[in-house]
Scaffold this motif. Structure first.
Motif, PDB file in Angstrom:
ATOM      1  N   GLY A 162      -2.855   9.168  -0.677  1.00  0.00           N
ATOM      2  CA  GLY A 162      -1.545   8.701  -0.225  1.00  0.00           C
ATOM      3  C   GLY A 162      -0.491   9.784  -0.322  1.00  0.00           C
ATOM      4  N   ASP A 163       0.673   9.518   0.250  1.00  0.00           N
ATOM      5  CA  ASP A 163       1.789  10.445   0.101  1.00  0.00           C
ATOM      6  C   ASP A 163       2.272  10.402  -1.338  1.00  0.00           C
ATOM      7  OD1 ASP A 163       1.816  11.375   2.617  1.00  0.00           O
ATOM      8  OD2 ASP A 163       3.533  10.215   3.316  1.00  0.00           O
ATOM      9  N   GLY A 213      -3.054   1.470  -4.151  1.00  0.00           N
ATOM     10  CA  GLY A 213      -4.073   2.087  -3.305  1.00  0.00           C
ATOM     11  C   GLY A 213      -4.446   3.455  -3.851  1.00  0.00           C
ATOM     12  N   GLN A 214      -5.495   4.041  -3.271  1.00  0.00           N
ATOM     13  CA  GLN A 214      -5.986   5.327  -3.787  1.00  0.00           C
ATOM     14  C   GLN A 214      -4.881   6.380  -3.740  1.00  0.00           C
ATOM     15  OE1 GLN A 214      -9.265   7.126  -1.663  1.00  0.00           O
ATOM     16  NE2 GLN A 214      -9.484   8.741  -3.193  1.00  0.00           N
ATOM     17  N   GLU A 215      -4.578   6.916  -4.907  1.00  0.00           N
ATOM     18  CA  GLU A 215      -3.438   7.835  -5.013  1.00  0.00           C
ATOM     19  C   GLU A 215      -3.746   9.204  -4.393  1.00  0.00           C
ATOM     20  OE1 GLU A 215      -2.184   7.601  -9.030  1.00  0.00           O
ATOM     21  OE2 GLU A 215      -0.524   8.994  -8.733  1.00  0.00           O
ATOM     22  N   GLN A 227       0.826  -1.213   0.000  1.00  0.00           N
ATOM     23  CA  GLN A 227       0.000   0.000   0.000  1.00  0.00           C
ATOM     24  C   GLN A 227       0.860   1.264   0.000  1.00  0.00           C
ATOM     25  OE1 GLN A 227      -3.354   0.743   0.110  1.00  0.00           O
ATOM     26  NE2 GLN A 227      -3.901  -1.403  -0.290  1.00  0.00           N
ATOM     27  N   ARG A 228       0.439   2.232  -0.788  1.00  0.00           N
ATOM     28  CA  ARG A 228       1.173   3.502  -0.832  1.00  0.00           C
ATOM     29  C   ARG A 228       0.898   4.376   0.382  1.00  0.00           C
ATOM     30  NH1 ARG A 228       0.368   5.406  -5.987  1.00  0.00           N
ATOM     31  NH2 ARG A 228       1.856   6.987  -5.391  1.00  0.00           N
ATOM     32  N   ARG A 229      -0.214   4.088   1.071  1.00  0.00           N
ATOM     33  CA  ARG A 229      -0.518   4.867   2.277  1.00  0.00           C
ATOM     34  C   ARG A 229       0.353   4.344   3.405  1.00  0.00           C
ATOM     35  NH1 ARG A 229      -6.617   6.885   3.730  1.00  0.00           N
ATOM     36  NH2 ARG A 229      -5.921   8.833   4.647  1.00  0.00           N
TER      37      ARG A 229
END
Lengths: 533, 533
Positions: A340-341, A335-337, A302-304
């Motif tokens: 996220g960072d 994951g939802q961009e 996950q990008r979060r």
């Protein structure tokens, strides 16, 4: 000036060397109001020719057989297209796919595309690869417990266990076996409920991208306990490969977080065991289906996450790649961009990955423009990504488009996913149209077909071919896209050659079948299509 | 390679000369995976800088005062933007404008934009320039008859007449005076009905572009008898200019079919009389509002016509231009493009127009791609159009984009119109974002604001600034767009200079007012905005 152009027009072969920008230079600041009707016609022919020359897939030369097949395909395409121009309410790509799934099933064009060998599926998320029906079948597996709230009406979590699970994290949740719940709610009723719980239906109306993402995450979370049990995962993954294979994919790259599996007694297995289960079933599938090329993993947490966490992911990827050098071959953050960072924050960590582990970064899956979200496109490219997932915002970044072309980075276009996740409503407005116009390399992927009850690739191919591409786009485009999926795969060059051969054999077979059944397919009175051989 | 780039980064001024494509050449086929973290950061800075340098409006230098005003505008923009990123359901440009009209009214950003001098409105259709309230006011004019069906419930046609009209073309239609109908249905009730009859509300849901066009045509047809009566048209047109002026437009170019007016006794006047009524009221308006620049006519008959009919239109235009050389100055063909003949069919006729009559052709107002409809873009450009109306499909035609830039043709972008006529749902996906990214000249127009109850230009400016342009786009963009509306107008060069001066005086006044009321505007507790001086 016009005499120069005339010369180009006369010498058709020279014309091929006149690129769009050379032509623009040539035309300069001319006053076109002063051109004669004959000049206008010639200029027009030139512009139209240059435009069509420049679109994606135009490099492909069709064989004589393919030219015949192309006639069939274009006949069917133009039939749907012309109906749509005459009455846009009949044009499937103008609508939400959830509303038109039944109509697509009746399309003869869709049928042909569904049988077409498509090469590889380069973006498949591990938890959303199988059909809803198969997921429901898995809920009949032994030792499956389910946690419900609202007096059994809301399914919250699954778990395989000998004993009743003791997890009390869900407020008001009660555990029972699936048999018990099936008895209580009635099998048919429960399965109907599962049909909705495992997919994003009936959502059709416009909502926000954030709300659609939450819906998607909820399904993924629900599937967690059902799928993280090794024997069930094995069945699930083998079936996933089968569904992809039957839909024309001979190669699959799976984006997965590689979560740790659990045993019946609750013990958690090391992540290496997860990889092994994948690998074992790929192996088994390859033995059962010798013309299947391969499947590989792009490790995709996950990008979060914090920078520290991403650092750990990178370490994990390096470690897994050492153990499984031909299987865990790439890295991505998913994951939802929007929430996220930005990639920029993680650049330092991502740069630690050795160059032989490919980067296949999601970026620009957003409607925002000029923000840290869509600027992920810049970072993905400058970090050296080999492909970009979605890149929906890329047409707002002409310099990135130029770089992508120069560096030969392929975009993973996911037409249906973009619609369901509320980036765009009408397929005709999908930015991939600009990618086609600018000859930017791309592949067609599906993302999470399970959650929208579509086939692994065919619905996306259908929407791209009928809804996104220009009307005149034909088999050349389809062939280019299919070949791209091998060309831009993570396979090493020598394996690509072999893969291309395997694909070509199937492709030629498909061509032959269409030629053989051509009359049946084209017969207006035929309501159903002939089944393939 | 990196040392070269480093050199460019070090010498900021040199960097300005490094264009996007030069940069792309420079980066070549580099393996970016091998760059150091420091190289990555520098490259990133370079790409971001080049991207922003290249966007529309970046040529503008702001004065010190404007820089202060920009801070206010960007504060308000970022307030709305950040709320939107945090919760997309709060972001107005993500929704249909009919659902958010009330919310826009509360926006302080919208308020500032509504007061901004916008230069000219270059695309205004004659029948949809006035607010609904004013149209209702006109139904109180003397001698107005109305034809209804369904027992007075459906208004079908208006007509000014001494006697009861004898027109029986509407089946089951009954004529009565407006007074009678008002008595019969009740004033309040009838006016509520007219509110809907004169606009496209409450339509919000996705329908087809064809259905939306039919709705629009129905309103236009209903207004026919109401507006083609010279005394009423005079009032209507004078008020239209006033509404445009009050919304920040100092110049208007009207697209009109120039239909013949009728008298109370039913006689039809020659078309020259129509032009004279226009001209007379422009003259009166200029006397009443000396800082108003001018209004001019682009003769715009329906595109749904035979070649012979278009030939007659062309003759008419030439004739009217001879009689009114400074007033009837251009030619266009209007109406739903998807169903009309392609421009190509009319090319021969259009080429007969003398070069001093400008072509301002609608083209590419469509979702179709690679068809005779969107290829109108090619014809419009090659026929020498000075501007293109809508050009919604232009981003699918990179060669046309290049030509447009080279030939300095401006696009008339109509954000709200594109949404209401069902080309796109979310403003963030409007193709004008790509025009901004590629620095393609454009102006912002509204088209038919009356039918969607929006202001003459402000709602379109708001949606373009907040929803379409990049987040960081600021006053430079707004100033460029406003100046473009004079630069790309049909005015002769010497008049453009004068027009620019008139606009500049108002612009500087607006800047001063914002600076004076800055604290009030920015005070969080202020619910309403200070009215302008």
């Amino acid at each position: 000036m016009f005499s120069m152009i005339r010369c180009y027009v006369v010498f058709g072969q020279i014309r091929r060397h006149l690129t769009g920008s050379a032509f623009t230079q040539l035309i300069g600041q001319s006053n076109l109001r002063k051109s004669t009707p004959a000049d206008f016609r010639k200029l027009r022919e030139l512009v139209c020719t240059l435009e069509r020359f420049g679109t994606l897939g135009n490099d492909i030369e069709l064989t004589n057989k393919e030219i015949e097949v192309n006639d069939v395909i274009m006949y069917l395409k133009m039939e749907e297209y012309n109906k749509g121009i005459a009455d846009p309410s009949q044009f499937v790509p103008g609508y939400h796919i959830f509303e038109r799934l039944g109509k697509i099933k009746e399309s003869r064009l869709f049928f042909l595309l569904s049988k077409m060998p498509k090469g590889g599926a380069l973006k498949a998320h591990s938890r959303s690869m199988c059909s809803t029906d198969f997921l429901i079948k898995l809920t009949y597996e032994k030792h499956l417990w389910v946690c419900t709230t609202d007096n059994g009406c809301r399914l919250r979590s699954f778990h395989f266990s000998q004993e009743k699970p003791t997890d009390t994290r869900i407020e008001g949740g009660e555990w029972q076996t699936m048999e018990q719940l099936r008895d209580y709610r009635g099998e048919e009723n429960l399965n109907r409920h599962l049909q909705n719980a495992f997919s994003m239906y009936p959502m059709v109306e416009k909502t926000t991208s954030a709300a659609a993402w939450q819906h998607l995450m909820k399904i993924s979370l629900l599937l967690d306990g059902l799928l993280r049990y090794p024997p069930v995962w094995g069945k699930y993954f083998y079936n996933a490969l089968k569904e992809f294979y039957e839909d024309g994919a001979q190669y699959v790259e799976v984006r997965t977080r590689l979560k740790r599996f659990y045993c019946l007694d609750g013990t958690k297995l090391p992540v290496q065991e997860t990889v092994k289960v994948y690998q074992e079933h790929v192996q088994r599938f390859k033995e059962d289906y010798p013309d299947f090329i391969d499947a590989r993993i792009i490790y995709s947490p996950q990008r979060r996450a914090t920078v520290e966490e991403v650092g750990k992911f990178v370490n994990m990827c390096i470690e897994l790649n050492k153990e499984f050098p031909k299987f865990v071959v790439g890295f991505d953050l998913i994951g939802q961009e929007d929430v996220g960072d930005p990639l920029l924050n993680f650049a330092g960590e991502l740069q630690r990955l050795p160059a032989h582990i490919g980067l296949y970064l999601h970026a620009g899956q957003t409607n925002w423009y000029g923000t840290h979200v869509d600027e992920n496109l810049i970072d993905a490219v400058l970090l050296g990504t080999k492909r970009i997932g979605h890149a929906y915002a890329i047409t707002k970044h002409p310099l990135v488009l130029q770089l992508v072309k120069k560096l030969d980075i392929a975009i993973e276009v996911c037409p249906v996913c973009s619609q369901v996740l509320q980036l765009g409503a009408d397929y005709r407005n999908h930015p991939a149209a600009c990618l086609i116009a600018n000859d930017i390399p791309f592949v067609i992927s599906s993302g999470n077909p399970s959650f929208w009850r579509t086939s692994p690739l065919s619905h996306d191919f259908y929407m791209a071919f009928l809804g996104i591409a220009p009307m005149y786009t034909d088999l050349k485009f389809l062939k280019r896209i299919s070949k791209n999926s091998i060309k831009y795969s993570s396979l090493p060059d020598e394996e690509k050659a072999l893969a291309m051969t395997k694909w070509k054999i199937k492709w030629e077979k498909w061509v032959d079948i269409i030629l053989k059944t051509k009359d049946q397919i084209l017969a207006k009175e035929t309501d159903t299509c002939p089944t393939d051989a």
